[in-house]
Design a protein around this motif. Sequence first.
Motif, mmCIF file in Angstrom:
data_model
loop_
_atom_site.group_PDB
_atom_site.id
_atom_site.type_symbol
_atom_site.label_atom_id
_atom_site.label_comp_id
_atom_site.label_asym_id
_atom_site.label_seq_id
_atom_site.Cartn_x
_atom_site.Cartn_y
_atom_site.Cartn_z
ATOM 1 N N VAL A 298 0.828 -1.199 0.000
ATOM 2 C CA VAL A 298 0.000 0.000 0.000
ATOM 3 C C VAL A 298 0.866 1.254 0.000
ATOM 4 C CG1 VAL A 298 -1.766 1.308 1.225
ATOM 5 C CG2 VAL A 298 -1.907 -1.181 1.130
ATOM 6 N N TRP A 299 1.764 1.365 0.978
ATOM 7 C CA TRP A 299 2.562 2.580 1.068
ATOM 8 C C TRP A 299 3.599 2.664 -0.057
ATOM 9 C CZ3 TRP A 299 2.237 7.003 3.734
ATOM 10 C CH2 TRP A 299 3.342 7.854 3.698
ATOM 11 N N GLU A 300 4.409 1.614 -0.190
ATOM 12 C CA GLU A 300 5.484 1.652 -1.181
ATOM 13 C C GLU A 300 4.957 1.601 -2.613
ATOM 14 O OE1 GLU A 300 8.658 2.058 -1.023
ATOM 15 O OE2 GLU A 300 9.281 1.680 1.021
ATOM 16 N N ALA A 301 4.118 0.620 -2.905
ATOM 17 C CA ALA A 301 3.683 0.408 -4.282
ATOM 18 C C ALA A 301 2.615 1.402 -4.720
ATOM 19 C CB ALA A 301 3.158 -1.021 -4.447
ATOM 20 N N LEU A 302 1.730 1.825 -3.785
ATOM 21 C CA LEU A 302 0.630 2.702 -4.166
ATOM 22 C C LEU A 302 0.942 4.162 -3.861
ATOM 23 C CD1 LEU A 302 -2.197 2.911 -5.325
ATOM 24 C CD2 LEU A 302 -3.111 2.525 -3.028
ATOM 25 N N PHE A 303 1.002 4.501 -2.568
ATOM 26 C CA PHE A 303 1.238 5.895 -2.188
ATOM 27 C C PHE A 303 2.627 6.368 -2.611
ATOM 28 C CE2 PHE A 303 -2.208 4.802 0.704
ATOM 29 C CZ PHE A 303 -3.029 5.914 0.581
ATOM 30 N N GLY A 304 3.621 5.494 -2.477
ATOM 31 C CA GLY A 304 4.976 5.883 -2.845
ATOM 32 C C GLY A 304 5.138 6.180 -4.318
ATOM 33 N N SER A 305 4.229 5.657 -5.126
ATOM 34 C CA SER A 305 4.307 5.899 -6.565
ATOM 35 C C SER A 305 3.399 7.036 -7.019
ATOM 36 C CB SER A 305 3.910 4.620 -7.324
ATOM 37 O OG SER A 305 4.779 3.563 -7.000
ATOM 38 N N LEU A 306 2.313 7.295 -6.269
ATOM 39 C CA LEU A 306 1.314 8.245 -6.717
ATOM 40 C C LEU A 306 1.309 9.561 -5.964
ATOM 41 C CD1 LEU A 306 -1.695 5.766 -7.175
ATOM 42 C CD2 LEU A 306 -0.083 6.565 -8.900
ATOM 43 N N VAL A 307 1.618 9.527 -4.670
ATOM 44 C CA VAL A 307 1.539 10.730 -3.836
ATOM 45 C C VAL A 307 2.927 11.350 -3.711
ATOM 46 C CG1 VAL A 307 0.855 11.680 -1.612
ATOM 47 C CG2 VAL A 307 -0.374 9.718 -2.565
ATOM 48 N N PRO A 308 3.130 12.560 -4.214
ATOM 49 C CA PRO A 308 4.468 13.169 -4.210
ATOM 50 C C PRO A 308 5.105 13.249 -2.824
ATOM 51 C CG PRO A 308 2.994 14.403 -5.651
ATOM 52 C CD PRO A 308 2.149 13.402 -4.925
ATOM 53 N N GLY A 309 4.358 13.682 -1.811
ATOM 54 C CA GLY A 309 4.933 13.825 -0.478
ATOM 55 C C GLY A 309 5.364 12.512 0.135
ATOM 56 N N ALA A 310 4.660 11.431 -0.208
ATOM 57 C CA ALA A 310 4.980 10.127 0.365
ATOM 58 C C ALA A 310 6.256 9.544 -0.211
ATOM 59 C CB ALA A 310 3.818 9.155 0.135
#
Length: 239
Positions: free
Chosen positions: A168-180
């Motif tokens: 979730v964090w690495e594959a999803l948010f880490g790829s889509l959300v700039p701040g993450a």
Amino acid sequence: MYDPTVARLTYRALLGRRRALILGALPLLLIAISVVVRFLAGADDQTAANLLGGLALATMVPIIGVIAGTGAIGPEIDDGSVVYLLSKPIKRPTIIFTKLIVAIAVTMVFSAVPTLIAGFILNGNGQQIAVAYTVAALVASIAYAALFLLLGTVSRHAVVFGLVYALVWEALFGSLVPGARTLSVQQWALAVAQKVSGADMVTSDVGLTTAMVLLVAVTALATWYAGQKLRSLTLAGEE
């Protein structure tokens, strides 16, 4: 800081028949997909970068890190067998450091080696893409092993939390959300890969200096805190 007996027991636990099959499944899938892609699309640098970045670094490496990091100590805490280990005259930081070394080694072997093989299959290491992603996998293996070893020390649901972080964090948010992305091990490793490759095929949203500082800091802090938690676990048992 390194105990051979603890290392041998940890290797035996991690490389048992069932866990070894799980560890080997994703690398074999990566290599098989690479063979099919090379056969269908030929040698293409962009395709190689996309596959190694999307499947190898973003998915395979963190999942293997979860299995190796949590498996290095979590099952012993869950079934209570860690009490036997803690009863031995071995310093608690030594136990954690030894298990970390084993977890890192296992993660590197099952992630970096297949990444290198897949890279050479895809484009013969054109623009240093295979080597760059292999280095990224090696660097990420260290941080992932430390983080997930810590999770295995502090939680009985370490595998679940680890998979949530990885998927979730690495594959999803880490790829889509700039701040993450700044707080993503994947992006830190990509910064190193970008330096190795020197090409536009490998990019990161984090600068190399920042990435190196965060990689070292996270690995050191996670290892230290895992040692502290194991120390408190011993004290609780003695009380």
